[in-house]
Each structure stands twice: as C-alpha cells, then as structure tokens.
Design a protein around this motif. Structure first.
Motif, PDB file in Angstrom:
ATOM      1  N   GLY A  50       3.901   1.351  -4.558  1.00  0.00           N
ATOM      2  CA  GLY A  50       3.117   1.258  -3.334  1.00  0.00           C
ATOM      3  C   GLY A  50       3.529   0.172  -2.368  1.00  0.00           C
ATOM      4  O   GLY A  50       2.791  -0.173  -1.451  1.00  0.00           O
ATOM      5  N   ARG A  82       0.030   4.415   0.431  1.00  0.00           N
ATOM      6  CA  ARG A  82       0.133   5.788  -0.070  1.00  0.00           C
ATOM      7  C   ARG A  82       1.134   6.614   0.728  1.00  0.00           C
ATOM      8  O   ARG A  82       1.860   7.436   0.184  1.00  0.00           O
ATOM      9  CB  ARG A  82      -1.226   6.476  -0.020  1.00  0.00           C
ATOM     10  CG  ARG A  82      -1.197   7.882  -0.604  1.00  0.00           C
ATOM     11  CD  ARG A  82      -2.489   8.663  -0.435  1.00  0.00           C
ATOM     12  NE  ARG A  82      -3.674   7.851  -0.623  1.00  0.00           N
ATOM     13  CZ  ARG A  82      -4.886   8.229  -0.232  1.00  0.00           C
ATOM     14  NH1 ARG A  82      -5.064   9.395   0.365  1.00  0.00           N
ATOM     15  NH2 ARG A  82      -5.923   7.455  -0.421  1.00  0.00           N
ATOM     16  N   GLN A  96      -3.814   3.013   0.042  1.00  0.00           N
ATOM     17  CA  GLN A  96      -4.361   3.707  -1.118  1.00  0.00           C
ATOM     18  C   GLN A  96      -5.854   3.980  -0.990  1.00  0.00           C
ATOM     19  O   GLN A  96      -6.360   4.974  -1.509  1.00  0.00           O
ATOM     20  CB  GLN A  96      -4.092   2.905  -2.405  1.00  0.00           C
ATOM     21  CG  GLN A  96      -2.638   2.832  -2.797  1.00  0.00           C
ATOM     22  CD  GLN A  96      -2.064   4.151  -3.274  1.00  0.00           C
ATOM     23  OE1 GLN A  96      -2.767   5.123  -3.519  1.00  0.00           O
ATOM     24  NE2 GLN A  96      -0.752   4.201  -3.400  1.00  0.00           N
TER      25      GLN A  96
END
Length: 166
Positions: A50, A82, A96
């Motif tokens: 990430g 993400r 995220q």
C-alpha cells in the motif's frame, strides 16, 4: 542546393521526438509493484503493502510530495493506498479507508476541493469512494452507493452534466 536526406531525416526526428531522445526499457529500482499508472508527464507506483511512489514532472505538485521539483527516481509519497489515478497535471489517490485525496493543478477544479488553487500536498476530497479516474483536467469518482461524482474541466461534457460549465 538541397540538404542531404540524412540531415532532413535527423531534423525531423529531433522535431517530432522520434529516435534521438528515445530511452530503451529500463528496470526501475527493485520494489514489489502491483499497480502502475501514468499521468501527463508523471508516473505512480503502488506496492503490495500500500505504499505509493511517484516520479516525473512535479511542476504543479502532482506527485503529492509537498514540493514542485521533478523526480527522476521514485519517491515514497503516501501509505495505506488502495488505488491511484494520475491525470494531466494532477493526481487522485484512494486510501484503504475509502477516502479520496488529490493534489496538483486545480485550474478547473479537477482536484475536487471546491477551489481552483494548486495543491502540492494531498487534500482530502470525500469519503466512501470505491473507484476513481482522472483525465487531462477532470476527475471522476464512484461512491459506495453507486453515485458518480465528477469535477474539473467540462468543455466537451466530460463531466456528464448536460452543460459545459466547469
């Protein structure tokens, strides 16, 4: 007297950027990259864990790293990312947690913060986002409820608003 053909060919190649400045494919620094995305003159890399990395032109702060200095090698920008969508001179980042962040040129409101000031640091745009896309000077986001959000330049109706207002 006419110039030699080779001279004309070289001049055309330089003018159109063909051949003379081409760079062969090169392996970038060793990282576990899962997503790549290219903007106008910048690129972004997303790693398995990430981490968002960016490189290239940064004249408008589109690398989201807080300055406007071009980067010839990837620099780490954000964590817990993400998805990413670089545009012409701006970038969109989906974290995220579903929050949408943006940075870079905002001449037409394409970073979605309600203004037109350029942002070198990421600014939070909205929550609940599941998908994003960036064009040359406009941006699109889909929220969890399926609603489409569009902002930025609308000269050709790219915001799907039935008018040409930005």
């Amino acid at each position: 007297m006419q110039p030699p053909r080779r001279t004309v060919a070289c001049a055309l190649a330089l003018f159109f950027g063909i051949g003379a400045s081409a760079v062969p494919p090169t392996r970038t620094p060793s990282m576990k990259v899962t997503t790549i995305a290219a903007g106008g003159m910048h690129g972004m890399l997303l790693t398995r864990d990430g981490q968002l990395w960016a490189m290239g032109n940064d004249a408008y702060g589109q690398l989201c790293d807080g300055d406007t200095v071009a980067k010839r090698t990837p620099v780490q920008v954000l964590a817990d990312v993400r998805a990413v969508a670089p545009g012409g001179q701006h970038s969109l980042v989906l974290r995220q947690d579903g929050s949408l962040w943006a940075c870079g040129n905002n001449e037409f409101g394409q970073i979605g913060n309600g203004g037109t000031s350029t942002a070198g640091q990421p600014v939070k745009v909205m929550d609940g986002v599941v998908a994003l896309a960036a064009g040359r000077a406009h941006s699109l986001a889909i929220k969890q409820d399926g609603s489409l959000w569009a902002f930025g330049r609308n000269t050709f109706g790219q915001l799907a608003t039935a008018d040409a207002d930005n």
